[in-house]
Write an enzyme that holds these catalytic residues in place. Structure first.
Site, PDB file in Angstrom:
ATOM      1  CE1 TYR A 102      32.444  43.425  37.983  1.00  0.00           C
ATOM      2  CE2 TYR A 102      31.288  42.427  36.148  1.00  0.00           C
ATOM      3  CZ  TYR A 102      31.617  43.541  36.881  1.00  0.00           C
ATOM      4  OH  TYR A 102      31.133  44.776  36.522  1.00  0.00           O
TER       5      TYR A 102
ATOM      6  CD  GLU B 124      34.990  41.948  41.741  1.00  0.00           C
ATOM      7  OE1 GLU B 124      35.968  42.065  40.969  1.00  0.00           O
ATOM      8  OE2 GLU B 124      34.082  42.793  41.817  1.00  0.00           O
TER       9      GLU B 124
ATOM     10  CG  HIS C  52      63.699  32.709  41.674  1.00  0.00           C
ATOM     11  ND1 HIS C  52      62.647  31.829  41.732  1.00  0.00           N
ATOM     12  CD2 HIS C  52      64.531  32.392  42.706  1.00  0.00           C
ATOM     13  CE1 HIS C  52      62.838  31.000  42.737  1.00  0.00           C
ATOM     14  NE2 HIS C  52      63.972  31.329  43.353  1.00  0.00           N
TER      15      HIS C  52
ATOM     16  CD  GLU D 252      60.169  32.251  39.452  1.00  0.00           C
ATOM     17  OE1 GLU D 252      61.200  31.886  38.863  1.00  0.00           O
ATOM     18  OE2 GLU D 252      60.105  32.396  40.689  1.00  0.00           O
TER      19      GLU D 252
ATOM     20  CB  CYS E 297      35.727  49.353  40.073  1.00  0.00           C
ATOM     21  SG  CYS E 297      35.584  50.862  39.109  1.00  0.00           S
TER      22      CYS E 297
ATOM     23  CE  LYS F 173      33.760  45.410  42.639  1.00  0.00           C
ATOM     24  NZ  LYS F 173      32.916  44.921  41.533  1.00  0.00           N
TER      25      LYS F 173
ATOM     26  CB  CYS G  53      34.122  53.456  38.319  1.00  0.00           C
ATOM     27  SG  CYS G  53      35.767  52.797  38.691  1.00  0.00           S
TER      28      CYS G  53
END
Length: 448
Positions: A178, A182, A437, A442, A48, A51, A43
């Protein structure tokens, strides 16, 4: 009585191994750890973390391209790949130093060499040193899978993507998971002509397929080409240095780089596991029970080497729970339900809970709520990319079973959404919450 050199010997200084070591040491255990490559594991060093840094840089590319619409003028829009690569590698080195410092601060002995198991309690180091340990924890992670085809040596894996001397002009990404999506988004954003080729008929198998299909649509609009039902059969180096990727359906693609992103396999080979009669599954993953105990009473395993859930936060949680149980005498367990996941594609995709397919297989009555919209930021910069949010609800209890998002900031949003699912909140709970908002998030409380 048997005398041990250490209470715990950990093989692999990745996220799970480092966490287990630190926590065990905090309970007073004597701990040693071996790492043959670099402290930090996949990682931090080649996964990760770097990346995600590439993802940020690639995401910025679209901002630069649309900057003039927001009043910003750049006279020289130029991307310097070697500069970015070196900045990332420098930060990875910094993080490696921090991980090493954590181990040193907890008086954990670090062996920067390969370690193998020579028995239920014995470790052999590459230097020839032998160590007896009361408990052994295997946390060596996984490695990228490679295809066994002619010319496979000409391809790279995710490990090498952070070390490229220069960016290719063309790239073929093999895989539909994934990692493939990616890197496809990153390469495409950097101006690389990118093809995603997968042997199946969909991408992101196991994810909510409406989100995956939306990613394909947006990817195509941004220039990514997808080849489905295309199994790579060979790679050939041409006289000009380029590569030709040939597929089983007869398709040939000329390219400068072929990336294998076809999954990861447990890094359990040549660890000496057979010496302690540690059982493995068909993929080479160490078989463990709910307490991460292997078939050998003194040996445990956490993280990707178990081939259970290959996610860094899961490895960390398993390492923590292992140390709490074995050295802290606590009743610690890991709950594998409702694990939030994200794909840092362009745009990012994130999920928590059950997909619609999974929910329909488990519940008799489900309700689906969806919102397809153009985020304010996209509208402002003139992008036609539309986000998609999907909520899956148990029609009987009104409990939210799953949330799936694709669009800007989706991974940041889904983390708290996972808490809501974990807490058993209902659709009415979302309805009763006032919207924040203007945000994309939302939409989660406005779904009708």
């Amino acid at each position: 009585m048997t005398t041990y050199d250490v209470d715990l010997f950990v093989i692999g200084a990745g996220s799970g191994g480092v966490r287990a070591s630190r926590v065990a040491a905090s309970y007073g255990a004597s701990v040693a750890i071996a790492e043959e490559y670099r402290v930090g594991g996949t990682c931090v060093i080649r996964g990760c973390v770097p990346k995600k840094m590439l993802y940020y840089a690639a995401d910025f590319a679209s901002d630069v391209a649309k900057a003039d619409r927001l009043g910003w003028q750049f006279t020289d829009k130029k991307f310097d790949w070697p500069h970015l690569r070196d900045v990332i590698l420098s930060d990875v080195q910094r993080l490696e130093g921090l991980y090493t410092q954590t181990l040193n601060n907890n008086n954990i002995k670090i062996y920067q060499e390969r370690a193998v198991i020579e028995g239920p309690h014995q470790i052999g180091l590459a230097s020839g040193k032998k160590i007896k340990a009361r408990h052994i924890l295997v946390a060596v992670g996984a490695e990228p899978a490679r295809l066994d085809i002619p010319g496979a040596e000409l391809a790279v894996t995710s490990n090498e993507m952070f070390l490229l001397p220069e960016l290719p002009k063309r790239a073929v990404v093999i895989g539909g998971g994934y990692i493939a999506n990616e890197f496809a988004g990153i390469l495409n954003s950097f101006g690389v002509k990118t093809v995603v080729a997968t042997h199946g008929d969909i991408i992101l198998r196991g994810y909510e397929q409406e989100m995956a299909q939306r990613l394909v649509e947006i990817g195509q609009a941004h220039g990514i080409h997808y080849q489905f039902n295309a199994a790579l059969s060979s790679i050939v180096r041409e006289n000009d240095g380029s590569l030709t990727a040939t597929f089983s359906n007869g398709t040939k693609i000329e390219t400068d780089l072929v990336l294998f992103a076809i999954g990861r396999i447990p890094n359990s080979k040549n660890l000496g596991l057979e010496a302690a009669h540690v059982a493995l599954d068909k993929k080479g993953g160490i078989i463990v029970n709910e307490e991460n105990h292997s078939s050998c009473s003194s040996i445990y395993a956490v993280g990707d080497v178990t081939d259970r859930v290959q996610l860094t936060p899961v490895a960390i949680r398993e390492g923590q729970a292992f140390a709490d149980r074995v050295f802290g005498n606590k009743k610690a367990s890991v709950d594998y339900t409702t694990i939030p996941t994200a794909v840092f594609s362009h745009p990012p995709l994130a999920s928590a809970g059950l997909t619609e397919e999974e929910a329909r297989a488990e519940y008799k009555n489900i309700k689906i709520y969806k919102s397809s919209f153009r985020p304010m930021r996209n509208a402002l910069i003139g992008s036609d990319d539309r986000a998609l949010y999907k909520m899956i609800v148990d029609g009987h209890s009104d409990r939210v079973l799953g949330l799936h998002l694709i669009g800007p900031d989706s991974p940041e949003i889904v983390q708290l959404a996972a808490v809501a699912i974990k807490a058993g909140l209902t659709k009415q709970d979302f309805n009763d919450t006032i919207a924040l908002h203007p945000t994309s998030a939302e939409e989660l409380v406005l779904l009708r």
